[in-house]
Structure formats: C-alpha cells, structure tokens
Design an enzyme around this catalytic site. Structure first.
Site, mmCIF file in Angstrom:
data_model
loop_
_atom_site.group_PDB
_atom_site.id
_atom_site.type_symbol
_atom_site.label_atom_id
_atom_site.label_comp_id
_atom_site.label_asym_id
_atom_site.label_seq_id
_atom_site.Cartn_x
_atom_site.Cartn_y
_atom_site.Cartn_z
ATOM 1 N N LEU A 1 -7.008 -4.554 7.115
ATOM 2 C CA LEU A 1 -6.829 -5.754 6.300
ATOM 3 C C LEU A 1 -5.613 -6.552 6.725
ATOM 4 C CD1 LEU A 1 -7.422 -4.224 2.726
ATOM 5 C CD2 LEU A 1 -9.122 -5.034 4.384
ATOM 6 N N MET B 1 0.839 -1.182 0.000
ATOM 7 C CA MET B 1 0.000 0.000 0.000
ATOM 8 C C MET B 1 0.874 1.232 0.000
ATOM 9 S SD MET B 1 -2.875 0.859 2.810
ATOM 10 C CE MET B 1 -1.609 1.123 4.023
ATOM 11 N N PRO C 1 -5.731 2.552 2.662
ATOM 12 C CA PRO C 1 -5.110 2.015 3.880
ATOM 13 C C PRO C 1 -5.408 0.537 4.099
ATOM 14 C CG PRO C 1 -6.062 4.155 4.312
ATOM 15 C CD PRO C 1 -6.491 3.784 2.926
ATOM 16 N N CYS C 2 -4.374 -0.185 4.524
ATOM 17 C CA CYS C 2 -4.516 -1.623 4.769
ATOM 18 C C CYS C 2 -4.702 -1.918 6.249
ATOM 19 C CB CYS C 2 -3.289 -2.367 4.245
ATOM 20 S SG CYS C 2 -1.770 -1.966 5.147
ATOM 21 N N ASN C 3 -4.927 -0.892 7.059
ATOM 22 C CA ASN C 3 -4.914 -1.077 8.511
ATOM 23 C C ASN C 3 -5.903 -2.133 8.979
ATOM 24 O OD1 ASN C 3 -3.900 -0.205 11.118
ATOM 25 N ND2 ASN C 3 -5.953 0.561 11.476
#
Length: 605
Positions: free
Chosen positions: A569, A1, A565-567
């Site tokens: 995931l 990301m 954002p991958c927070n």
C-alpha cells in the site's frame, strides 16, 4: 501500521512506512529531468572508455539521463562502487551543490530546472520553507507563475479566463508536472491551497520516493524547459482532463484519493470542532470492539474495500502531528464510541524544538521546520551528514540559498535535526521512541541492533493518537480488558492501554517477528503486568478452533486491534504496490476473517 507480515517467508521484509506524502505516479527524483540517453561511453579519470560492463553502462546512462555530468557520475561510481546506488545519488546531489559555488549561473540554468527546486528556491529566499504544509505562510504564487509564461500570446489569452483552480493546475503543469498529479495534489491539499503548498506537497512525495529511480522500468519525465509548443500541449492536456472529469471517466491514475484537510478524524484534543456522535451499521455493533489501522495514502479504492469488509464503518483519518512533533497520516476503522475521549497526560511536545530542546541553540533561522516528517524505518547516513557539515562550513553563518535548499531537502527527507554548529544528525532510537509515545529504551528490550530498532519503530503505532481513540474504554472496562492483538509489532496498543490505566487481563498477541515479540515480552515484565500474555507467530494459523479455545478459557475478547502490513500500500513501493491484492497487504483479509469468527462465536454464546 503496527506490524510485520505473518508467514515465515516474510520475516526479513523491511516494511517501509514513508508513504505519508505520496502522490500516485509522481516522478521519484528532484533531478529526474529528461536528458540524452544515447551516450555509450563511460568516463573514468576524465577519459572516455567503452570497456564498461553492461551493469556499469546501464547505471551510468541512468544517472546521465537524470541530468548529471559524465565526470560527476564517474567520480561518484568510483567513490561508492556500483552496488550502492543510493550513495551514488547522494554523492551526485552533493556535487551539484558544492560545485556550483564556482559557477552560480550554471545553478540557475541547470540545477534549478526541476519544479520543486524552483519552488523551494522561491520559498527559501523569503524565509518561508516549512515541512508543516497546513501552516505554510508563503504567498499564493499562481498569478506570478501564469504571468511568467513567455511563450506566445495565444497561450496567455487562453489562460487569462480560466478559473482559479484551473490556473493552479496549469501553473503546476507549466512547471513540469502532469495534469493528473497536479489535480491529485489539489484534491488532497484542498481547492484553496496555494501553489507553494501544492508544490511543497509534491516535492516531499518525490523525496520520499528517491530510491525508486533505480528501477529499470522508470520512465523519464518530459523536458522542463518551457516553450510555446510545450505549453500548448499542457493546455490540451488540461482540456482532456476537464472533459474526463465532467464525464466521470477519470481512472484511478487520473484522480487521487480524497482525504480530509485538516486530517483530524472525529476530533483531536487541540481542536474545538469535535464530532461526538455517529451512527454505526448494525453489523458493526459489538461485542467485540475492533480497531484497525493502516496508511492513509493507500492506492485508490483500498479504503473503500477495507470499510466494506469491516461492516461499512467509515474510516477516521488522523495525522499524528496534532498529537506530537512528527507527522504520521493513518486511517482507522473502528466501532468504538467517540464521545468523551481524552488524551494522555502530560500532553507530548508538538514542535521539534520543544521535543528536542537541545536542538534550539543550533537551529538556523532559515530552517523553518516545526514538525518532522513521517518517522521511517531507515535513517540518514553519516556520510550524508558529513557532506552537509562541509558544505555549510564553507559559508559561515549565512550560506547561499542553493546550499540552504540542498540542506533542507536532506533534512526533511531524513528527519535530520541540528546538534551543533553546521552539524545535523538523524534521530536516535530513544528520541524516536519518545516522539511515538513509547517509554525510553522500549525497543532495547528485544536485544536487537540499532538498525532493527529503527525498523520496528518505523512500523509502529503512534501511541498518543491510538490512546486518544481507546480512552473511551476506560469507563467501559474498569476492571481490565481481554484483547486480541493482531500484527501487534512492538505493542503500541498494549502500551496505549497501559498508559491509560486500563488493566490488561489477557492478551493474545500475534506477531511474526521474534525480535518484536521479545520487545513486548520485556515491556510486559518491566511494567509488572499482572495478566496473561500469550504469543503466537502466524496470523494465518489462527483458526476458529484455536479462537474458541482461548475464548472459552477467559470468556471472550473485549477488543481486537490490528494493523496489517502496508508493504503493498505504501507510496514508496514502486514495484509491488498492488493494494490489498498484494502478497503481503492481502493479510488484511485475515484480520477480517478472525474478527468475523470472534463476532460469530460471541453472538452464538
């Protein structure tokens, strides 16, 4: 990301990207074995005390439940303080290694109880431990694992007739893993994967999630001591799993995300099996071209949703280890052509020693790593590297297997490299920049701290991978490109296009972090870009009127790039891994919203 979240309240979030080797519902620590949790005393200076406060008692009992001794826990808490749980765990891990030299029998009976430790012990003894899972050369140990069960002839008879893949499942279950996580590992590594590859994969996932052991809702794992009843229960679990799979009623927790192996998407420069044609849904055909990126190992169903919103385009899953010396498993959804791709030249080094040649002299033979794991937003501490040095200096050139194992676990978890005799160190920011394809000192342009440099780099694109996908645009836009860069981070897509020789005419860059915006602006000036750079802070405030204004001034966007954002995931997030419904990762829908508005405006014109 390649970004942080949009919105002022997200500015201080640490978007961690250490999800690469995640398996859902795996215990987070290699020491997370079940022990008695009913101890009520706290040991201080070797004497029992009942005067500890609630937080101290909870912390003490937590580590006691992980199998550490009372004396070690008290010593670690005293040395590091109650607040620094990660340092306490590091100290306990170190004690477990350094103290064992006086009692090797205890090591075999206690400290090698966890499945990944047993398996790594076997691999290290044969000189075969490697962080590059696809290139593991350890023998298939499934048969030996099955034959080592000594808890009753009934179990042995029941396992002898099982197919190979079910034997592997049961072998992993016998080592302490659940049937569900074992099956998830097989789904991701392939049905022919050896026991070593499967346990290596799970071990790395557990190491990546060590910090999650400190949450109060963590449940202890079942005992790893093997007995007849335990093995019979695992056989029963296997039958339940087989029944659920046959009836098609596996839940999201039962069955893991299926990813290609090897993870090369539609092709990589070093692979001869390259796909050059695909059929895109009509709704996906440009203009504009779009390119979306996020972590590959997201919760089940996430990529199906992403694909469905992005006009049913099939994701392309690629691991950057095929482009550089570090792994970075990512999924990409795009409508770009896939024929006539070409890589950036010169090709970057693909092994650690080639990328960092000064490490060759000091790299021990028993460290078989050729690739680094995913480059994260954080690095190993100086205290940890000093403990490793002291542990190795006691043994000279041939440390025993248990010391090698401890050192390798830490090196793989923190991407430590050898910088001297018995000395390891974390990567420097400029080394991370090189591995990710950025120019040297790229992140110094923001005038930020080393800590923030690591954070920005850990959330970025791997430039060589992205450039390979975007290379098809060079012939399409020989005079330059207009780009909308959402969640643009430190400008991975901009750097990729520049290195490809594609002029940047107009770039609208949307990024919440002021430090990241400063980095991109500094790079823009240092590379003497002739086009226009327009910075915006909040993706949620980019509406149709604003987009129409931009497009009216320079004729539309040729490319829309983004990595939301991958927070929510990332596999390391044990608190709010809520998928695309999470507070931060739901910003994916803003990527789709903006893309759809641009498509509508351009189609109407």
């Amino acid at each position: 990301m390649d970004a942080n979240a949009s919105g002022e309240e997200y500015e201080n979030i640490d978007w961690n990207t250490d999800d690469e080797l995640e398996i859902q519902n795996i215990a987070p620590s290699s020491h997370a074995t079940l022990a008695s949790l009913n101890a009520q005393t706290v040991v201080s200076n070797g004497e029992a005390s009942s005067s500890a406060g609630p937080s101290n008692s909870n912390l003490f009992q937590h580590f006691l439940g992980m199998g550490f001794s009372e004396q070690s826990i008290a010593k670690a808490i005293k040395e590091n303080g109650e607040a620094n749980t990660e340092s306490i765990l590091e100290s306990l891990l170190t004690y477990s290694v350094l103290e064992v030299e006086d009692s090797p029998d205890e090591l075999n009976s206690c400290h090698l109880n966890s499945p990944q430790q047993q398996q790594q012990q076997s691999c290290v003894e044969n000189g075969e431990l490697s962080s590059d899972y696809d290139e593991s050369v350890c023998d298939d140990l499934s048969e030996s694992d099955d034959s080592s069960w000594s808890g009753g002839s009934e179990v042995a008879n029941n396992t002898s007739s099982l197919p190979k893949h079910e034997k592997s499942l049961l072998s992993l279950a016998n080592m302490g893993y659940s049937i569900e996580e074992a099956s998830a590992a097989m789904e991701r590594c392939g049905p022919e994967a050896s026991i070593v590859e499967l346990t290596d994969f799970i071990c790395a996932a557990q190491m990546a999630k060590t910090e999650a052991v400190f949450f109060e809702d963590e449940k202890p794992k079942l005992p790893l001591r093997v007995n007849g009843d335990f093995k019979k229960r695992k056989l029963y679990d296997l039958e339940i799993w087989k029944t659920k799979k046959r009836k098609g009623i596996l839940s999201e927790e039962d069955e893991g995300l299926r990813l290609p192996n090897p993870m090369i998407g539609f092709g990589v420069p070093t692979d001869t099996h390259v796909i050059t044609h695909r059929v895109l849904p009509d709704a996906a055909i440009g203009p504009p071209f779009f390119y979306y990126e996020n972590v590959a190992l997201a919760p089940k169903g996430v990529w199906d949703t992403i694909s469905r919103f992005l006009y049913d385009v099939e994701p392309e899953f690629v691991d950057s280890k095929y482009f550089c010396a570090a792994a970075r498993k990512r999924g990409y959804v795009h409508n770009l052509p896939i024929k006539n791709r070409f890589p950036l030249l010169p090709l970057p080094p693909r092994t650690v020693n080639d990328a960092l040649p000064l490490t060759k002299r000091w790299w021990p033979e028993w460290d078989k790593r050729t690739k680094l794991n995913c480059l994260q937003t954080v690095i190993g501490s100086a205290k940890l590297t000093d403990r490793i040095r002291k542990a190795l200096e006691k043994w000279g050139d041939n440390p025993p297997v248990h010391v090698q194992k401890f050192v390798l676990e830490q090196c793989r978890k923190w991407n430590l490299v050898w910088v001297g005799k018995n000395k390891v160190a974390p990567l420097e920011p400029d080394e991370v920049e090189m591995l990710l394809g950025f120019p040297r000192n790229h992140t110094r342009g923001g005038g930020i701290s080393r800590t923030d440099r690591y954070k920005s780099l850990g959330n970025s694109f791997q430039v060589d991978t992205v450039a390979y996908h975007l290379s098809v645009l060079k012939d399409i836009f020989p005079n330059g490109i207009n780009m909308l860069s959402l969640f643009s981070g430190i400008g991975g897509a901009e750097v990729a296009l520049h290195r490809l020789g594609i002029p940047l005419k107009n770039v609208v860059s949307v990024e919440i972090s002021e430090a990241n915006r400063d980095i991109v602006r500094s790079w823009w000036e240092q590379t003497n870009q002739k086009g226009n750079l327009i910075h915006l802070a909040d993706v949620q405030q980019l509406n149709g009127d604003r987009l129409e204004q931009f497009m009216g001034s320079f004729g539309g966007f040729d490319l829309i790039v983004g990595g939301s954002p991958c927070n929510n995931l990332a596999g390391s997030n044990r608190v709010s891994r809520d998928g695309l419904e999470g507070e931060h990762s739901s910003l994916f829908y803003d990527y789709f919203r903006i893309l759809d508005i641009v498509k509508c405006i351009m189609n109407n014109k």
